[in-house]
Design a protein around this motif. Structure first.
Motif, PDB file in Angstrom:
ATOM      1  N   GLY A  43       4.659   5.304   2.790  1.00 12.83           N
ATOM      2  CA  GLY A  43       3.906   6.537   2.666  1.00 12.83           C
ATOM      3  C   GLY A  43       4.804   7.755   2.738  1.00 12.83           C
ATOM      4  O   GLY A  43       5.825   7.755   3.428  1.00 12.83           O
TER       5      GLY A  43
ATOM      6  N   THR B 176      -6.306   6.426   9.097  1.00 13.45           N
ATOM      7  CA  THR B 176      -5.850   5.048   9.254  1.00 13.45           C
ATOM      8  C   THR B 176      -7.012   4.075   9.089  1.00 13.45           C
ATOM      9  O   THR B 176      -6.879   3.034   8.431  1.00 13.45           O
TER      10      THR B 176
ATOM     11  N   VAL C   5      -7.831   3.533   5.463  1.00 11.91           N
ATOM     12  CA  VAL C   5      -6.872   2.656   4.779  1.00 11.91           C
ATOM     13  C   VAL C   5      -7.116   1.193   5.152  1.00 11.91           C
ATOM     14  O   VAL C   5      -7.057   0.297   4.297  1.00 11.91           O
TER      15      VAL C   5
ATOM     16  N   VAL D 232       0.853  -1.184   0.000  1.00  5.51           N
ATOM     17  CA  VAL D 232       0.000   0.000   0.000  1.00  5.51           C
ATOM     18  C   VAL D 232       0.889   1.233   0.000  1.00  5.51           C
ATOM     19  O   VAL D 232       1.819   1.339   0.808  1.00  5.51           O
TER      20      VAL D 232
ATOM     21  N   GLY E 190       0.905   5.353   7.985  1.00  2.00           N
ATOM     22  CA  GLY E 190       1.577   4.069   8.135  1.00  2.00           C
ATOM     23  C   GLY E 190       2.203   3.880   9.498  1.00  2.00           C
ATOM     24  O   GLY E 190       2.146   2.784  10.072  1.00  2.00           O
TER      25      GLY E 190
ATOM     26  N   HIS F 176       2.483  -4.779   3.173  1.00  2.00           N
ATOM     27  CA  HIS F 176       3.577  -3.838   3.257  1.00  2.00           C
ATOM     28  C   HIS F 176       3.008  -2.431   3.072  1.00  2.00           C
ATOM     29  O   HIS F 176       2.007  -2.241   2.387  1.00  2.00           O
ATOM     30  N   TYR F 177       3.677  -1.442   3.670  1.00  2.00           N
ATOM     31  CA  TYR F 177       3.162  -0.076   3.577  1.00  2.00           C
ATOM     32  C   TYR F 177       4.321   0.899   3.406  1.00  2.00           C
ATOM     33  O   TYR F 177       5.338   0.806   4.096  1.00  2.00           O
TER      34      TYR F 177
ATOM     35  N   LEU G  93       7.386  -1.446   6.860  1.00  3.11           N
ATOM     36  CA  LEU G  93       6.977  -0.046   6.872  1.00  3.11           C
ATOM     37  C   LEU G  93       8.074   0.804   6.255  1.00  3.11           C
ATOM     38  O   LEU G  93       9.251   0.625   6.560  1.00  3.11           O
TER      39      LEU G  93
ATOM     40  N   ILE H 286       0.860  -4.962   9.578  1.00  3.04           N
ATOM     41  CA  ILE H 286       1.948  -4.367   8.790  1.00  3.04           C
ATOM     42  C   ILE H 286       3.143  -5.311   8.699  1.00  3.04           C
ATOM     43  O   ILE H 286       3.785  -5.627   9.701  1.00  3.04           O
TER      44      ILE H 286
END
Length: 280
Positions: free
Chosen positions: A90, A71, A74, A16, A98, A87-88, A112, A109
């Motif tokens: 941002g 949050t 999302v 994401v 995130g 996975h994130y 990150l 998560i």
């Protein structure tokens, strides 16, 4: 739900990508070809940005919106696509989303990446002032100063004329004042400094050496507070996405190693005490 785009193989690990304030999914477009070869990439628009209506916010009134609200939106996307864990990565406000996810919903998560982001974006007053300005006059007053914050080039007039910059500035001009201002309120109330220790996901912190909005000290504070973190400084302004190849090159290996394998590499023969490494 938030407006979003999906790219990459349907059976690939989900990644994401969160945008910064004032931008849209386009901020990640240049890095997408590399990332979508290995991941099922989801790019989303913040409320009032791109294709996401401001009406998605539970309380768009002045001072009410929080990063926790973003949050939740999302997580709604991830739940819709059946992703229990993802996975994130941002940028700026997208990174704050995130970080809060990783601190409060760590089971969701897998890794990150915080890109030109912060644990605290400064005193709340300037954000409330910007929110009030935008609610009154729209985002037009921000268009002349945005290139100087977003991009590293000392000649922002030239930078603002590139296709990448023109697209992002058009997104800023088109942003819904209610949604943009609400996101300013979210930044005003955001302070994760005392909770960084709760983040256990492998974290990559990317700072911009010429970022004036969240200078390198913000990246160093994030890396110092997250036990399992790496710090990388790129030659960029606030939008590290202006360096898409370097950014993708950092994200690909970071998100591709399974957390268990990372733990074994960091702590052979040990179940705890993760260390920190720093890239320069």
């Amino acid at each position: 739900m938030l407006h979003h785009h999906l790219s990459g193989p349907a059976d690939a690990p989900p990644l994401v990508l969160g945008p910064s304030l004032g931008t849209s999914t386009a901020v990640w477009a240049a890095a997408l070809p590399e990332l979508s070869r290995r991941f099922r990439v989801l790019r989303y628009d913040l409320p009032g940005h791109g294709g996401s209506p401001a009406g998605l916010l539970p309380s768009p009134e002045p001072g009410r919106t929080t990063v926790a609200d973003l949050t939740d939106l999302v997580l709604d996307l991830a739940d819709h696509h059946g992703w229990d864990r993802f996975h994130y990565a941002g940028i700026s406000l997208g990174g704050a989303v995130g970080a809060r996810l990783a601190a409060h919903r760590p089971e969701r998560i897998a890794s990150l990446a915080l890109v030109c982001s912060s644990a605290h974006f400064g005193p709340p007053e300037p954000w409330h002032e910007r929110a009030a300005l935008v609610r009154t006059e729209g985002t037009a007053p921000l268009l002349t100063t945005a290139p100087g914050r977003w991009f590293a080039s000392p000649d922002t007039t030239v930078t603002a004329g590139t296709p990448f910059a023109r697209r992002l500035l058009a997104d800023l001009a088109a942003a819904d004042p209610t949604g943009y201002a609400a996101c300013c309120d979210a930044l005003a109330g955001y302070d994760l400094r005392s909770e960084l220790h709760r983040i256990t996901a492998p974290a990559l912190v990317v700072g911009g050496s010429r970022d004036t909005a969240t200078p390198p000290a913000h990246a160093r504070e994030l890396a110092a507070g997250i036990a399992s973190s790496r710090l990388l400084l790129l030659d960029c302004g606030h939008l590290a996405a202006e360096r898409p190849r370097e950014l993708a090159a950092a994200l690909l290996p970071h998100a591709s190693v399974e957390p268990a394998a990372r733990d074994r590499k960091r702590n052979p023969g040990s179940a705890g005490g993760a260390g920190r490494s720093t890239l320069r």
